[in-house]
Write a protein that holds these residues in place. Structure first.
Motif, PDB file in Angstrom:
ATOM      1  N   TYR A 120      43.876  27.610  12.263  1.00  0.00           N
ATOM      2  CA  TYR A 120      42.456  27.153  11.973  1.00  0.00           C
ATOM      3  C   TYR A 120      42.143  25.553  11.494  1.00  0.00           C
ATOM      4  O   TYR A 120      41.993  24.396  11.385  1.00  0.00           O
ATOM      5  N   GLU A 121      43.505  26.004  10.346  1.00  0.00           N
ATOM      6  CA  GLU A 121      42.859  24.845   9.052  1.00  0.00           C
ATOM      7  C   GLU A 121      43.717  23.629   9.761  1.00  0.00           C
ATOM      8  O   GLU A 121      42.585  22.287   9.135  1.00  0.00           O
ATOM      9  N   GLU A 122      44.221  23.632  10.542  1.00  0.00           N
ATOM     10  CA  GLU A 122      44.984  22.166  11.005  1.00  0.00           C
ATOM     11  C   GLU A 122      44.289  21.915  11.993  1.00  0.00           C
ATOM     12  O   GLU A 122      44.124  20.693  11.971  1.00  0.00           O
ATOM     13  N   MET A 123      43.779  22.627  12.610  1.00  0.00           N
ATOM     14  CA  MET A 123      42.757  21.891  13.557  1.00  0.00           C
ATOM     15  C   MET A 123      41.605  21.285  13.241  1.00  0.00           C
ATOM     16  O   MET A 123      41.191  20.040  13.566  1.00  0.00           O
ATOM     17  N   LEU A 124      41.310  22.321  11.997  1.00  0.00           N
ATOM     18  CA  LEU A 124      40.214  20.548  10.722  1.00  0.00           C
ATOM     19  C   LEU A 124      40.944  19.721  10.650  1.00  0.00           C
ATOM     20  O   LEU A 124      39.854  18.808  10.668  1.00  0.00           O
ATOM     21  N   THR A 125      41.847  19.908  10.486  1.00  0.00           N
ATOM     22  CA  THR A 125      42.080  18.615   9.788  1.00  0.00           C
ATOM     23  C   THR A 125      42.785  17.136  11.256  1.00  0.00           C
ATOM     24  O   THR A 125      42.870  16.244  10.267  1.00  0.00           O
ATOM     25  N   ARG A 126      43.003  17.798  12.154  1.00  0.00           N
ATOM     26  CA  ARG A 126      43.196  16.991  13.128  1.00  0.00           C
ATOM     27  C   ARG A 126      41.475  16.802  14.177  1.00  0.00           C
ATOM     28  O   ARG A 126      42.091  16.280  14.988  1.00  0.00           O
ATOM     29  N   GLY A 127      40.663  17.086  13.666  1.00  0.00           N
ATOM     30  CA  GLY A 127      39.387  16.764  13.910  1.00  0.00           C
ATOM     31  C   GLY A 127      38.575  18.043  14.710  1.00  0.00           C
ATOM     32  O   GLY A 127      37.620  17.398  16.107  1.00  0.00           O
ATOM     33  N   ILE A 128      39.125  18.963  14.733  1.00  0.00           N
ATOM     34  CA  ILE A 128      38.858  19.893  16.105  1.00  0.00           C
ATOM     35  C   ILE A 128      36.998  20.184  15.575  1.00  0.00           C
ATOM     36  O   ILE A 128      37.541  19.984  14.565  1.00  0.00           O
ATOM     37  N   LEU A 151      46.604  19.694  19.686  1.00  0.00           N
ATOM     38  CA  LEU A 151      46.326  21.647  19.786  1.00  0.00           C
ATOM     39  C   LEU A 151      48.048  21.574  19.687  1.00  0.00           C
ATOM     40  O   LEU A 151      48.553  22.919  19.772  1.00  0.00           O
ATOM     41  N   HIS A 152      48.963  20.701  20.070  1.00  0.00           N
ATOM     42  CA  HIS A 152      50.263  20.962  19.381  1.00  0.00           C
ATOM     43  C   HIS A 152      50.533  21.603  21.457  1.00  0.00           C
ATOM     44  O   HIS A 152      52.298  21.882  20.852  1.00  0.00           O
ATOM     45  N   PHE A 153      50.095  21.934  21.864  1.00  0.00           N
ATOM     46  CA  PHE A 153      50.896  22.375  23.343  1.00  0.00           C
ATOM     47  C   PHE A 153      52.100  21.051  23.901  1.00  0.00           C
ATOM     48  O   PHE A 153      51.783  20.065  23.715  1.00  0.00           O
TER      49      PHE A 153
END
Length: 136
Positions: free
Chosen positions: A91-99, A26-28
């Motif tokens: 949203y798109e990045e989270m999908l690519t990271r498996g969220i 999530l890049h926190f």
């Protein structure tokens, strides 16, 4: 009078796996990770990128009854709300990271929203509030 909610405690199974999930997926930002020997625990604070508001305290379950609430602190309701300045980018990045998203994106009166799970199953809203929303 001025008051703020400074931290929200999120019960986790393990500090390091939680830090890895939130910072890598999530890049926190990891703001603090301090060992407290008198209580044999760590004070671990994270926040979303660019945030200056409320932070999350990653609180490792320290008793069996607390372990029952890992991933279920809100009884299956959306628990946390992550507002973004670019919904589709995140949203798109989270999908690519498996969220895992459990509810797809939709347009609501207040803005764009989709519901995702964290590593323990807590439900989050990913939001982009409309510019005229009272807290945007």
């Amino acid at each position: 009078m001025k008051q703020d909610i400074v931290h929200i405690a999120l019960v986790v199974r393990d500090y390091d796996e939680a830090i890895e999930f939130y910072t890598q997926k999530l890049h926190f930002t990891l703001l603090e990770d301090t060992y407290q020997p008198e209580q044999d625990k760590r004070w671990v604070i994270i926040s979303p990128p660019g945030s200056t508001g409320t932070t999350i305290l990653l609180a490792r379950a320290s008793k069996p009854e607390q372990e029952d609430y890992i991933g279920a602190q809100s009884g299956g309701r959306v628990f946390l709300f992550l507002n973004t300045d670019d919904f589709w980018r995140d949203y798109e990045e989270m999908l690519t990271r498996g969220i895992e998203f459990v509810r797809p994106p939709k347009e609501a009166d207040y803005g764009l929203v989709a519901v995702f799970k964290d590593l323990y199953g807590n439900l989050w809203d990913l939001l982009q509030l409309k510019k005229d929303h009272p807290i945007s």
